[in-house]
Write a protein that holds these residues in place. Structure first.
Motif, short mmCIF file in Angstrom:
data_model
loop_
_atom_site.label_atom_id
_atom_site.label_comp_id
_atom_site.label_asym_id
_atom_site.label_seq_id
_atom_site.Cartn_x
_atom_site.Cartn_y
_atom_site.Cartn_z
N UNK A 218 0.86 -1.18 0.00
CA UNK A 218 0.00 0.00 0.00
C UNK A 218 0.90 1.23 0.00
N UNK A 219 0.77 2.08 -1.02
CA UNK A 219 1.66 3.22 -1.19
C UNK A 219 1.10 4.46 -0.51
N UNK A 220 1.99 5.25 0.07
CA UNK A 220 1.56 6.52 0.68
C UNK A 220 1.39 7.58 -0.41
N UNK A 221 2.52 8.05 -0.91
CA UNK A 221 2.49 9.08 -1.96
C UNK A 221 2.82 8.50 -3.32
N UNK A 222 2.83 7.17 -3.41
CA UNK A 222 3.27 6.52 -4.64
C UNK A 222 2.43 6.86 -5.85
N UNK A 223 1.12 6.98 -5.67
CA UNK A 223 0.27 7.27 -6.82
C UNK A 223 0.53 8.68 -7.34
N UNK A 224 0.85 9.58 -6.44
CA UNK A 224 1.19 10.94 -6.87
C UNK A 224 2.50 10.92 -7.66
N UNK A 225 3.48 10.17 -7.17
CA UNK A 225 4.76 10.06 -7.87
C UNK A 225 4.56 9.41 -9.23
N UNK A 226 3.73 8.36 -9.27
CA UNK A 226 3.47 7.68 -10.54
C UNK A 226 2.80 8.60 -11.55
N UNK A 227 1.84 9.39 -11.10
CA UNK A 227 1.18 10.34 -11.99
C UNK A 227 2.17 11.38 -12.49
N UNK A 228 3.02 11.86 -11.58
CA UNK A 228 4.03 12.85 -11.98
C UNK A 228 4.99 12.26 -13.01
N UNK A 229 5.37 10.98 -12.84
CA UNK A 229 6.24 10.33 -13.81
C UNK A 229 5.56 10.22 -15.18
N UNK A 230 4.29 9.82 -15.16
CA UNK A 230 3.55 9.69 -16.42
C UNK A 230 3.49 11.01 -17.16
N UNK A 231 3.12 12.07 -16.44
CA UNK A 231 3.06 13.39 -17.05
C UNK A 231 4.44 13.84 -17.50
N UNK A 232 5.46 13.52 -16.70
CA UNK A 232 6.82 13.89 -17.07
C UNK A 232 7.28 13.21 -18.34
N UNK A 233 7.00 11.89 -18.47
CA UNK A 233 7.40 11.16 -19.67
C UNK A 233 6.62 11.63 -20.89
N UNK A 234 5.33 11.92 -20.70
CA UNK A 234 4.56 12.47 -21.81
C UNK A 234 5.13 13.82 -22.25
N UNK A 235 5.43 14.67 -21.26
CA UNK A 235 6.02 15.97 -21.57
C UNK A 235 7.37 15.85 -22.24
N UNK A 236 8.20 14.90 -21.76
CA UNK A 236 9.53 14.73 -22.34
C UNK A 236 9.43 14.25 -23.78
N UNK A 237 8.47 13.36 -24.05
CA UNK A 237 8.33 12.88 -25.42
C UNK A 237 7.83 13.98 -26.35
N UNK A 238 6.90 14.80 -25.84
CA UNK A 238 6.43 15.94 -26.64
C UNK A 238 7.58 16.92 -26.90
N UNK A 239 8.42 17.14 -25.88
CA UNK A 239 9.57 18.03 -26.06
C UNK A 239 10.54 17.46 -27.08
N UNK A 240 10.75 16.13 -27.03
CA UNK A 240 11.63 15.48 -27.99
C UNK A 240 11.09 15.61 -29.41
N UNK A 241 9.78 15.34 -29.56
CA UNK A 241 9.19 15.45 -30.90
C UNK A 241 9.30 16.88 -31.42
N UNK A 242 9.06 17.87 -30.56
CA UNK A 242 9.13 19.27 -30.97
C UNK A 242 10.55 19.67 -31.35
N UNK A 243 11.51 19.34 -30.49
CA UNK A 243 12.88 19.76 -30.75
C UNK A 243 13.51 19.03 -31.92
#
Length: 304
Positions: A218-243
């Motif tokens: 049972x995770x304390x803040x794990x779901x928040x970290x997981x969501x942040x990672x997902x958004x981060x990876x989506x953002x990084x891929x968008x940045x890669x595609x743009x650049x």
């Protein structure tokens, strides 16, 4: 992962494309830290990777529903999904359990593997300079892998093997992206995220059955970290595609090496890696080979 380069002689109109690629390198360079936080809360990196990428798939399909239809029309994207999935399994697991600097350096043997895979998959025969770069990179990895009590420079830990496997998979991922450059970008991104979810989920299921992956706690803040990672990876891929779509492939590859800098600095500061003289010397050769592969001097267009 580069998109089509601008026409010859055309210069970018701003520094935003370069900054986008640096952002991509930053997100991937520090991604080891949230994965370790999730592991500390009882979530194995394989399970964390599966969760992060499954969430990314949901978010991407919600934003670009046409991506799913693109995958249905292009079965070859499933091979890209497998390569991208193995890349993430290898890299994310390795940086969680191993010395981060060592892992990133072994992973960035990718240009050396690309020489061989481009020959096999694309029919691009290696040139003299590309073979020399590969030899330089292999000399670097031999120095990194050689330990004082080992007779030969061979991988001596799970993290070493995972990093090498991840780098080979990343090279195949990049070769397949070039082969599939006619496919809509959203479909390719979906394939890579879906591959991360499926391959990590499958490996985690085997691990749970075999007993080397613990059941999630049972995770304390794990779901928040997981969501942040997902958004981060989506953002990084968008940045890669743009650049990458606005800079040459050589410039993109050079800037992407910033990931090594971000990973090294953050891991040393936070105590997740140790910079030995051997690691610095071998890593220097690997990075020189990687930078040379991205430098557009003395190579025909499209050479690796």
């Amino acid at each position: 992962m580069a998109e089509a380069a601008p026409p010859a002689g055309e210069r970018p109109r701003s520094v935003l494309p370069a900054l986008a690629l640096v952002l991509n390198g930053f997100i991937w360079g520090i991604s080891w830290w949230p994965f370790r936080q999730l592991q500390a809360q009882g979530l194995h990196p394989l399970l964390a990777t599966a969760f992060v990428y499954l969430l990314s798939v949901v978010l991407l399909i919600a934003a670009r529903p046409g991506a799913a239809r693109t995958m249905a029309r292009h079965p070859a994207l499933w091979l890209l999904a497998a390569a991208a999935g193995m890349t993430n399994v290898g890299f994310n697991w390795a940086v969680t359990v191993g010395d981060v600097v060592r892992v990133v350096l072994l992973f960035y043997l990718m240009p050396a593997w690309t020489v061989l895979l481009a020959w096999l998959v694309l029919g691009e025969r290696p040139t003299g300079p590309s073979l020399l770069r590969m030899a330089l990179a292999m000399a670097g990895v031999a120095i990194v892998l050689k330990t004082g009590d080992a007779a030969w420079p061979v991988p001596h830990s799970l993290a070493d093997w995972l990093a090498l496997a991840g780098g080979i998979s990343f090279a195949l991922n990049n070769v397949l992206l070039r082969k599939l450059n006619h496919v809509d970008a959203a479909g390719r991104v979906l394939a890579m995220f879906l591959g991360g979810a499926i391959m990590a989920g499958g490996a985690a299921a085997l691990g749970l059955a075999g007993g080397f992956v613990a059941a999630p706690a049972v995770l304390d803040s794990g779901w928040v970290i997981g969501l942040a990672l997902s958004l981060g990876f989506l953002g990084s891929n968008m940045a890669l595609q743009y650049g990458a779509a606005r800079l040459t492939a050589h410039t993109t590859a050079l800037i992407m090496l910033s990931e090594v800098v971000f990973a090294s600095l953050s891991s040393v500061v936070l105590g997740a890696a140790e910079l030995t003289a051997r690691t610095v010397a071998g890593g220097g050769l690997i990075l020189v080979a990687a930078a040379w592969s991205a430098w557009p001097v003395g190579e025909p267009r499209g050479a690796q």
